[in-house]
Design a protein around this motif. Structure first.
Motif, PDB file in Angstrom:
ATOM      1  N   ALA A  57       0.855  -1.175   0.000  1.00  0.00           N
ATOM      2  CA  ALA A  57       0.000   0.000   0.000  1.00  0.00           C
ATOM      3  C   ALA A  57       0.893   1.227   0.000  1.00  0.00           C
ATOM      4  CB  ALA A  57      -0.885   0.003   1.237  1.00  0.00           C
ATOM      5  N   GLN A  58       0.299   2.318  -0.454  1.00  0.00           N
ATOM      6  CA  GLN A  58       1.081   3.545  -0.491  1.00  0.00           C
ATOM      7  C   GLN A  58       0.223   4.678  -0.008  1.00  0.00           C
ATOM      8  OE1 GLN A  58       2.707   4.195  -4.334  1.00  0.00           O
ATOM      9  NE2 GLN A  58       3.394   6.247  -3.895  1.00  0.00           N
ATOM     10  N   ASP A  59       0.787   5.523   0.827  1.00  0.00           N
ATOM     11  CA  ASP A  59      -0.031   6.636   1.291  1.00  0.00           C
ATOM     12  C   ASP A  59       0.238   7.854   0.431  1.00  0.00           C
ATOM     13  OD1 ASP A  59       1.735   7.887   4.240  1.00  0.00           O
ATOM     14  OD2 ASP A  59       2.222   7.941   2.121  1.00  0.00           O
ATOM     15  N   ASP A  60      -0.485   8.918   0.700  1.00  0.00           N
ATOM     16  CA  ASP A  60      -0.464  10.041  -0.238  1.00  0.00           C
ATOM     17  C   ASP A  60       0.854  10.808  -0.223  1.00  0.00           C
ATOM     18  OD1 ASP A  60      -2.769  11.974   1.827  1.00  0.00           O
ATOM     19  OD2 ASP A  60      -0.946  10.841   2.272  1.00  0.00           O
ATOM     20  N   THR A  61       1.711  10.492   0.721  1.00  0.00           N
ATOM     21  CA  THR A  61       3.026  11.154   0.658  1.00  0.00           C
ATOM     22  C   THR A  61       4.033  10.320  -0.097  1.00  0.00           C
ATOM     23  OG1 THR A  61       3.746  10.087   2.686  1.00  0.00           O
ATOM     24  CG2 THR A  61       2.616  12.200   2.910  1.00  0.00           C
ATOM     25  N   GLY A  62       3.608   9.173  -0.607  1.00  0.00           N
ATOM     26  CA  GLY A  62       4.524   8.344  -1.370  1.00  0.00           C
ATOM     27  C   GLY A  62       5.236   7.288  -0.548  1.00  0.00           C
ATOM     28  N   CYS A  63       4.927   7.228   0.716  1.00  0.00           N
ATOM     29  CA  CYS A  63       5.582   6.220   1.544  1.00  0.00           C
ATOM     30  C   CYS A  63       4.890   4.893   1.337  1.00  0.00           C
ATOM     31  CB  CYS A  63       5.483   6.654   3.011  1.00  0.00           C
ATOM     32  SG  CYS A  63       6.085   5.426   4.147  1.00  0.00           S
ATOM     33  N   GLN A  64       5.660   3.867   1.085  1.00  0.00           N
ATOM     34  CA  GLN A  64       5.057   2.576   0.792  1.00  0.00           C
ATOM     35  C   GLN A  64       5.115   1.657   2.005  1.00  0.00           C
ATOM     36  OE1 GLN A  64       7.413   1.384  -2.439  1.00  0.00           O
ATOM     37  NE2 GLN A  64       6.067   2.281  -3.988  1.00  0.00           N
ATOM     38  N   PHE A  65       4.038   0.867   2.158  1.00  0.00           N
ATOM     39  CA  PHE A  65       3.998  -0.125   3.233  1.00  0.00           C
ATOM     40  C   PHE A  65       3.974  -1.493   2.583  1.00  0.00           C
ATOM     41  CE2 PHE A  65       3.067   2.785   6.627  1.00  0.00           C
ATOM     42  CZ  PHE A  65       2.397   3.809   6.021  1.00  0.00           C
ATOM     43  N   LEU A  66       4.973  -2.302   2.844  1.00  0.00           N
ATOM     44  CA  LEU A  66       4.998  -3.650   2.293  1.00  0.00           C
ATOM     45  C   LEU A  66       4.764  -4.615   3.441  1.00  0.00           C
ATOM     46  CD1 LEU A  66       8.187  -3.162   0.120  1.00  0.00           C
ATOM     47  CD2 LEU A  66       5.830  -2.886  -0.545  1.00  0.00           C
ATOM     48  N   THR A  67       3.836  -5.544   3.217  1.00  0.00           N
ATOM     49  CA  THR A  67       3.422  -6.397   4.337  1.00  0.00           C
ATOM     50  C   THR A  67       3.494  -7.854   3.949  1.00  0.00           C
ATOM     51  OG1 THR A  67       1.784  -4.689   4.763  1.00  0.00           O
ATOM     52  CG2 THR A  67       1.604  -6.709   6.044  1.00  0.00           C
ATOM     53  N   GLU A  68       3.922  -8.665   4.904  1.00  0.00           N
ATOM     54  CA  GLU A  68       3.880 -10.108   4.708  1.00  0.00           C
ATOM     55  C   GLU A  68       2.971 -10.706   5.770  1.00  0.00           C
ATOM     56  OE1 GLU A  68       6.999 -12.416   6.315  1.00  0.00           O
ATOM     57  OE2 GLU A  68       7.121 -13.718   4.570  1.00  0.00           O
ATOM     58  N   LEU A  69       2.046 -11.563   5.314  1.00  0.00           N
ATOM     59  CA  LEU A  69       1.205 -12.284   6.262  1.00  0.00           C
ATOM     60  C   LEU A  69       1.630 -13.741   6.233  1.00  0.00           C
ATOM     61  CD1 LEU A  69      -2.324 -10.990   5.180  1.00  0.00           C
ATOM     62  CD2 LEU A  69      -0.930 -10.130   7.040  1.00  0.00           C
ATOM     63  N   LEU A  70       1.837 -14.327   7.385  1.00  0.00           N
ATOM     64  CA  LEU A  70       2.325 -15.696   7.445  1.00  0.00           C
ATOM     65  C   LEU A  70       1.474 -16.493   8.418  1.00  0.00           C
ATOM     66  CD1 LEU A  70       4.515 -17.814   6.863  1.00  0.00           C
ATOM     67  CD2 LEU A  70       5.791 -16.904   8.782  1.00  0.00           C
ATOM     68  N   LEU A  71       0.953 -17.603   7.922  1.00  0.00           N
ATOM     69  CA  LEU A  71       0.184 -18.473   8.817  1.00  0.00           C
ATOM     70  C   LEU A  71       0.863 -19.827   8.811  1.00  0.00           C
ATOM     71  CD1 LEU A  71      -2.429 -18.534  10.496  1.00  0.00           C
ATOM     72  CD2 LEU A  71      -3.562 -19.487   8.517  1.00  0.00           C
ATOM     73  N   GLU A  72       1.517 -20.164   9.907  1.00  0.00           N
ATOM     74  CA  GLU A  72       2.195 -21.446  10.001  1.00  0.00           C
ATOM     75  C   GLU A  72       1.195 -22.576  10.139  1.00  0.00           C
ATOM     76  OE1 GLU A  72       5.381 -22.204   9.994  1.00  0.00           O
ATOM     77  OE2 GLU A  72       6.366 -20.267  10.164  1.00  0.00           O
ATOM     78  N   PRO A  73       1.566 -23.767   9.712  1.00  0.00           N
ATOM     79  CA  PRO A  73       0.656 -24.890   9.966  1.00  0.00           C
ATOM     80  C   PRO A  73       0.511 -25.124  11.454  1.00  0.00           C
ATOM     81  CG  PRO A  73       2.757 -25.651   9.097  1.00  0.00           C
ATOM     82  CD  PRO A  73       2.769 -24.164   8.998  1.00  0.00           C
ATOM     83  N   GLU A  74      -0.614 -25.565  11.847  1.00  0.00           N
ATOM     84  CA  GLU A  74      -0.874 -25.883  13.259  1.00  0.00           C
ATOM     85  C   GLU A  74      -0.647 -24.686  14.169  1.00  0.00           C
ATOM     86  OE1 GLU A  74      -1.613 -29.331  12.232  1.00  0.00           O
ATOM     87  OE2 GLU A  74       0.424 -29.830  12.844  1.00  0.00           O
TER      88      GLU A  74
END
Lengths: 453, 570
Positions: free
Chosen positions: B516-533
């Motif tokens: 995602a990017q906000d209006d000032t140009g700063c980008q947010f990069l996100t990782e979602l991780l769901l381990e088994p069990e």
């Protein structure tokens, strides 16, 4: 433990609002409550309502709504008792509890609420302790004077100011001003009974229930000790026997925690040191075994003609009180079938009045002497009258919609159970004035006196 | 802390109840008992509070238990109802292993409870009535001798009368059934239609045990020919016949004639059902149904038409000659002219069924006519006191079981949300109520964070940037079960977070990459991780420019979305 407390008038206008914890909503919660209350479906109870994680609990007192909100699962009994106690306390301080007195004494009310509840927890509701903290004075409509005899008759020495107090005497503020010491030696003791009776259409008694209270309103300085003596033959429970006669019996009794019962067993004397203000000294109940006869019996006879819809009701009311007693402000409320067109009446004495209102007949009798009989004949036209099908010659079976008659009345100077206060003595008074005015009153009134037709 | 009368008492109480090892400390126990329980100096509010606190205490031995109960005994006779109820609850909870003690306590508070039921405060009397009903679940005979106290009085508000009628139903026994039924019969002709109907339903529920008397009363009520009474009586008959087949004869004799007085949907359906299932015992059943068929065009309720179809089919099986003609007409109307599709479908189905053969019709339509075993299921067995002891003296019985269940579900959902790790402001997630809102809510406006919509970052660019940045924020989220990538992707799109890549559902470990990017140009990069069990989802966020003030805003938006999706599933 409550979050907010507010008082609404009978139309829903907020008079008082206080937020104790600041954790739920703002002032609009009062309107929310009123809207929810008026929009509630008929079979849901308005006593406790839920909205948005908040519980609203309220009582109605003199037309006002006293509402508390809480977000925890509290005991409903404690909370309802707290609201009742607050109502009494506000009444004590402002004289009586209604819209005018509250709006005149807003500052006093807020001060009281500040002292009674801290962050939603009850600190104390005792008038004694609160006296030390409350600074504001109550504003009354007109200053009270015991010399105001406008409502008292002037015949005979008995009716002079010694024996009769105007009925507004007890409704002035208890803790009006610290500096005013002159009006401070009066005590009012009321024995009030509520009578509930249910009589079947064949005249048999289905249910009789008497709930009684002994209420004390004391203007004496606290620390005065007083003794109240009750009838000696007064028995509690079914198996107790005192004296030689049938005695006066009640089923259950409960006392205020501050009453000293040392002499109760032996001489039926209660000792207490009441604080200023109102206090219920004793509560008792009696069912099913009334020693005196019921105050009123009604003998109705109904005749109606299916074809023309003509309905004739002859009501004979017999008062079974002892001849010296009387009943006041009797009103008989008899719901009528739908569509009553006209009413003609013949009443047995000129001061009675009967009229039709809201689908029911109201028969007003201002005063009935013990042992007397009164009757009224009412004829009306009801087109489309319906009733149970004719099984044989029962022409006097009541038509549909001719509801049970309910009587409301007051019996001054009479208790249905027979309990009387023998004496009220102030044995010790810190101000040294051990001879205050004592007013003892016995009163019974009807709670729900229903006679089926 | 409320004014409990002495500083010592408060201190001891606090220490005692916060200490998990209180059981091991004899001295402390003695202090608790001696200082705190000597409550006579406290006023009624203090007493009620202390009784509430003591609920948490667990006595270690029987001796201790009876010690405490003896000391608290006098509070059962207090003049304040709140204190009496609080003491009762404490007794019930402490003595949970001694049912006879519990019953003893309930017997002792009969008096105060009945007094509260007849109190002149309507609200107190209502709360007491609800409590009485709760007690009757376990001890149905408890108040049977005092049934007169629960007779309704003319001037009482509606909600109190309803409660009293329910209580009367539950305390019926052989001795008082006559009087109770007399009383209820009186209420059935009450001016208020709602109350009359409630009284009739009450008689219906007593009829499950005392069938003959109740059926007689209900039959008499039919004779009054009042619309609101007749419809409810017929509905009651329908339910009764299903549960108590022995009364079918009496019911069938009572039915003829009441069709003239029923106008509402429920009543008509009940009548038609009865005519269909028991039609062979009712002589004029076909003629009554014929009336309905004649008027089917003007019938407004589709449910009635459906019931009519089924009933006529059933009656046709037992009385074919009389019903054949009108069945044909009805089917014709339903198939050709009826606009409601459900009714038409049913008509078609029956028509085709008839074409197949009469045996099949019998097989499908001849269901059992009654099921007495259901009565045993419905009859609530006496529940042990411990099942409701915790709810005693709380708001739960005042609301009633059904309403309270709804409320506590809402409250649990809100509390669940508020337990989530709070990094950003959580005022927003308090509004998430899964049952009401299946769609994602609009993200609230966090200060100074506006995410640019329609961002198009390529996968390579994302990968390059991702590897070059360091993790700015990491967090775990409680999670249950599988992830639905489509839902999540759509939800994220609403808040302008672009999904670069997402694993297939069921992949283990499950991963997703968002940007995602906000209006000032700063980008947010996100990782979602769901381990088994794992019951947690791990979120790692990297920011292209180190701006800590916008980071919490982004985190909160992300959490809102993931929280909503998570709640919908669980």
């Amino acid at each position: 433990m409550i979050s907010q407390f507010f008082i609404l008038s009978s139309k829903g206008d907020p008079l008082i609002y206080k937020d104790f914890r600041g954790d739920s909503g703002g002032r609009d919660v009062a309107e929310l409550f009123y809207r929810k209350l008026t929009g509630l479906p008929g079979d849901e109870s308005p006593v406790v309502m839920h909205h948005d994680d908040r519980h609203f609990i309220h009582i109605r007192h003199s037309g006002l709504y006293l509402v508390a909100t809480t977000s925890e699962n509290v005991s409903p009994f404690s909370l309802l008792e707290l609201l009742s106690r607050l109502a009494t306390l506000l009444g004590d301080y402002c004289g009586s509890l209604n819209e005018e007195t509250i709006s005149r004494n807003v500052a006093l009310v807020y001060e009281l609420l500040d002292e009674v509840l801290d962050y939603g927890y009850v600190q104390t509701t005792s008038t004694e302790i609160l006296r030390n903290f409350i600074q504001t004075e109550a504003v009354v409509s007109k200053p009270f004077s015991l010399f105001d005899l406008s409502s008292v008759g002037l015949f005979g020495a008995e009716t002079q100011q010694n024996k009769v107090a105007p009925s507004s005497a007890a409704s002035r503020p208890v803790l009006s001003s610290r500096s005013d010491q002159t009006q401070k030696n009066e005590v009012f003791l009321d024995v009030v009974e509520r009578l509930s009776v249910l009589i079947a259409s064949n005249g048999s008694l289905l249910k009789v229930d008497v709930q009684g209270e002994i209420r004390l309103k004391s203007f004496l300085p606290s620390g005065s000790e007083m003794r109240i003596g009750l009838t000696e033959e007064f028995c509690v429970g079914k198996s107790e026997l005192r004296g030689y006669g049938p005695g006066i019996r009640v089923d259950e009794v409960s006392f205020h925690s501050s009453v000293n019962l040392d002499e109760f067993e032996s001489h039926r004397i209660l000792r207490l040191q009441p604080p200023q203000g109102e206090l219920t000294v004793m509560r008792y109940q009696l069912s099913d075994d009334l020693s005196s006869p019921l105050p009123f019996r009604l003998f109705p006879s109904v005749q109606w003609d299916r074809g023309s819809g003509r309905l004739q009701i002859y009501l004979k009311l017999r008062c079974d009180l002892p001849p010296k007693s009387q009943a006041l402000n009797i009103r008989l409320h008899l719901p009528l079938p739908r569509g009553v067109v006209s009413l003609s009446q013949e009443l047995s004495s000129p001061d009675q009045k009967a009229e039709l209102g809201e689908g029911a007949l109201h028969w007003d009798l201002p005063r009935v002497q013990g042992g007397s009989q009164l009757s009224g004949l009412f004829q009306m036209d009801v087109p489309g009258l319906q009733g149970p099908p004719n099984h044989g010659p029962s022409a006097s079976a009541a038509p549909l919609g001719l509801g049970p008659a309910s009587l409301s009345f007051e019996l001054p100077r009479h208790t249905c159970s027979g309990l009387q206060v023998r004496f009220l003595r102030v044995s010790f008074s810190p101000s040294g004035n051990a001879n205050p005015h004592k007013w003892v009153r016995h009163l019974s009134h009807s709670d729900a006196y229903v006679i089926r037709i | 802390m409320p004014y409990l009368g002495s500083e010592d008492a408060v201190k001891e109480l606090k220490k005692a109840l916060c200490n998990p090892h209180i059981q091991a400390d004899r001295l402390r126990y003695r202090n608790v008992i001696q200082r705190v329980i000597r409550m006579s100096k406290l006023d009624q509010w203090g007493q009620a509070e202390v009784l509430n606190f003591l609920l948490r205490y667990q006595p270690r031995s029987e001796e201790e238990l009876f010690d405490i109960l003896n000391l608290l005994d006098s509070y059962l006779k207090s003049s304040s109802t709140g204190v009496v109820m609080g003491a009762t609850k404490l007794f019930l909870i402490l003595a949970k292993k001694f049912p006879h003690v519990q019953i003893d306590v309930l017997v002792r508070i009969k008096g105060p409870l009945l007094a509260a039921c007849s109190s002149d405060s309507r609200e107190l009397s209502f709360a007491a009535l609800c409590q009485v009903r709760q007690i009757l679940h376990s001890l149905p005979g408890h108040f049977s001798n005092h049934y007169k106290k629960f007779f309704c009085s003319y001037s009482e508000p509606h909600y109190i009368k309803l409660q009293k009628v329910e209580v009367l139903c539950e305390l019926v026994n052989d001795e008082n059934v006559q009087q109770v039924l007399e009383e209820l019969r009186g209420y059935c002709t009450d001016v208020s239609a709602d109350f009359a109907q409630a009284a009739i339903f009450a008689i219906g529920s007593i009829a499950k045990t005392y069938t003959d008397q109740c059926v007689q009363i209900l039959t008499e009520l039919l004779g009054l020919r009042q619309e609101h009474i007749t419809t409810v009586v017929v509905q009651t008959f329908r339910d009764l016949v299903w549960l108590c087949p022995q009364c079918t004869e009496a019911v069938c004799q009572a039915l003829p004639g009441c069709e003239e007085n029923i106008q509402d949907s429920e009543g008509k359906q009940a009548l038609i059902w009865l005519l269909g299932v028991h039609g062979e015992k009712i002589p004029n059943a076909p003629y009554v149904l014929e009336d309905f068929v004649e008027n089917v065009k003007s019938e407004t309720f589709p449910a009635v038409k459906m019931e009519l179809l089924t009933a006529l089919m059933r009656l046709f099986l037992s009385r074919p000659a009389e019903c054949q003609d009108m069945l044909g007409r009805l089917l014709y109307y339903c198939i050709e002219e009826e606009k409601d599709m459900a009714v038409r479908d049913r008509g078609l189905f029956y028509y085709r069924l008839l074409l197949v053969g009469i045996d099949e019709v019998k097989q499908i339509l001849c269901s059992p006519k009654s099921d007495p075993s259901l009565r045993l299921l419905e009859d609530q067995a006496e529940r042990p006191v411990n099942s409701w002891a915790l709810d005693f003296n709380t708001l739960a019985p005042v609301y009633g079981k059904a309403h309270w269940a709804v409320i506590s579900k809402c409250q649990k959902a809100e509390r669940h949300d508020s337990e989530l790790p709070t990094n950003a402001s959580f005022a927003i997630s308090g509004h998430l109520v899964p049952e009401e809102n299946k769609k994602v809510q609009e993200p609230p406006e966090s200060e100074a964070l506006m995410l640019v919509p329609n961002l198009q970052l390529s996968a390579e660019y994302f990968e390059k940037t991702w590897l070059s940045l360091k993790v700015a924020h990491q967090q775990v989220f409680p999670w249950q079960g599988e992830v639905q990538p489509d839902t999540l992707q759509m939800a994220l799109k609403v808040v302008n977070i672009q999904t670069i890549a997402m694993s297939r559902p069921g992949a283990q470990p499950w991963k997703a990459y968002l940007s995602a990017q906000d209006d000032t140009g700063c980008q947010f990069l996100t990782e979602l991780l769901l381990e088994p069990e794992n019951s947690e989802m791990q979120i790692s966020v990297k920011q292209s420019e180190a701006r800590t003030e916008t980071l919490p805003g982004f985190i909160s938006v992300l959490e809102t979305v993931i929280g909503t999706i998570g709640d919908i599933k669980s």
